[in-house]
Design a protein around this motif. Structure first.
Motif, mmCIF file in Angstrom:
data_model
loop_
_atom_site.group_PDB
_atom_site.id
_atom_site.type_symbol
_atom_site.label_atom_id
_atom_site.label_comp_id
_atom_site.label_asym_id
_atom_site.label_seq_id
_atom_site.Cartn_x
_atom_site.Cartn_y
_atom_site.Cartn_z
ATOM 1 N N ILE A 13 0.811 -1.211 0.000
ATOM 2 C CA ILE A 13 0.000 0.000 0.000
ATOM 3 C C ILE A 13 0.850 1.269 0.000
ATOM 4 N N THR A 14 1.925 1.282 0.780
ATOM 5 C CA THR A 14 2.710 2.518 0.913
ATOM 6 C C THR A 14 3.289 2.978 -0.431
ATOM 7 N N PRO A 15 4.036 2.134 -1.150
ATOM 8 C CA PRO A 15 4.536 2.599 -2.457
ATOM 9 C C PRO A 15 3.414 2.885 -3.453
ATOM 10 N N PHE A 16 2.346 2.092 -3.395
ATOM 11 C CA PHE A 16 1.237 2.336 -4.314
ATOM 12 C C PHE A 16 0.643 3.724 -4.072
ATOM 13 N N GLN A 85 -9.008 -11.242 -3.810
ATOM 14 C CA GLN A 85 -10.124 -10.666 -3.065
ATOM 15 C C GLN A 85 -9.618 -9.998 -1.777
ATOM 16 N N GLN A 86 -8.620 -10.636 -1.152
ATOM 17 C CA GLN A 86 -7.998 -10.014 0.033
ATOM 18 C C GLN A 86 -7.347 -8.694 -0.347
ATOM 19 N N LEU A 87 -6.656 -8.722 -1.482
ATOM 20 C CA LEU A 87 -5.985 -7.504 -1.955
ATOM 21 C C LEU A 87 -7.024 -6.401 -2.217
ATOM 22 N N GLN A 88 -8.138 -6.785 -2.807
ATOM 23 C CA GLN A 88 -9.219 -5.824 -3.070
ATOM 24 C C GLN A 88 -9.706 -5.179 -1.768
ATOM 25 N N CYS A 95 -7.143 2.652 0.731
ATOM 26 C CA CYS A 95 -7.089 3.689 -0.307
ATOM 27 C C CYS A 95 -8.475 4.150 -0.739
ATOM 28 N N LEU A 96 -9.527 3.580 -0.138
ATOM 29 C CA LEU A 96 -10.909 3.985 -0.420
ATOM 30 C C LEU A 96 -11.218 4.002 -1.924
#
Ligand SMILES: O=C(O)CCC(=O)C(=O)O
Ligand SMILES: [Fe+2]
Length: 205
Positions: A13-16, A85-88, A95-96
């Motif tokens: 999540i952080t780099p994204f 699905q977990q990633l989603q 990131c809403l």
């Protein structure tokens, strides 16, 4: 199969969040990578099309890969879809993004196959939000994924690595698959929003 721990999700999540894309060279556990590669080889792959209306010959100038949609019909596909699905959920919580569903296909590029520079979604014309590509084998020469920024400057070339995952914003980053010099196997997928498209059909299939 063990899912990434809470800290692993942070490393996604952080780099994204900072750059709109993230590359994780060792995302999938090895047994799942092998199971998916075996599963891909059982599937009837078909020449990929670019759009519903496009003629086959025209498609061939743009992309040469062969694809098969995942439909959760095998244990390997079920495991992969559960992980995505977990990633989603993580993307939605952190990131809403309001991601609503996920679709993906196996892809095989043989020697000489490529996919010219393109965007996976055009602003306001598609409900594709995030692109994901998971690589099922390592490729040392040819077949790199080249990712460009909004000014069309090369960000980086990614050499496919077995179990590696790249995620990027579908509307933001043009990208291309450079000609493969040996077989290259992957799963390309899209997290989608449940947009109303004013009667437009999403051009994904
Ligand atoms: O396989 C890749 O690295 C990218 C594939 C791609 O761009 C697509 O299928 O839209
Ligand atoms: Fe693409």
């Amino acid at each position: 199969m063990s899912a990434p721990t809470a800290t692993d999700w942070d490393s996604i999540i952080t780099p994204f969040y900072q750059q709109g894309w993230v590359w994780l060279p060792t995302f999938l556990p090895e047994p799942l990578t092998s199971a998916l590669l075996e599963d891909l080889q059982q599937q009837p792959l078909r020449a990929a099309g670019v759009g519903r209306q496009a003629a086959h010959l025209q498609d061939q100038q743009i992309r040469r890969d062969h694809t098969a949609w995942l439909d959760a019909s095998t244990p390997a596909q079920q495991q992969y879809l559960a992980l995505m699905q977990q990633l989603q959920q993580v993307f939605n919580q952190r990131c809403l993004l309001g991601l609503f569903d996920f679709e993906c296909h196996y892809a095989r590029y043989q020697s000489g196959d490529f996919y010219q520079k393109h965007l996976d979604a055009f602003q306001g014309r598609s409900n594709r939000v995030l692109t994901t590509v998971t690589y099922l084998n390592s490729v040392t020469e040819g077949g790199a994924l080249a990712l460009y920024d909004e000014q069309d400057q090369l960000i980086r070339q990614f050499q496919p690595a077995a179990g590696g995952l790249i995620v990027f914003e579908s509307e933001r980053f043009p990208h291309e698959v450079l000609p493969a010099s040996s077989p290259r196997f992957s799963i390309a997928g899209w997290f989608r929003r449940n947009n109303s498209l004013n009667g437009l059909i999403d051009p994904s299939r």
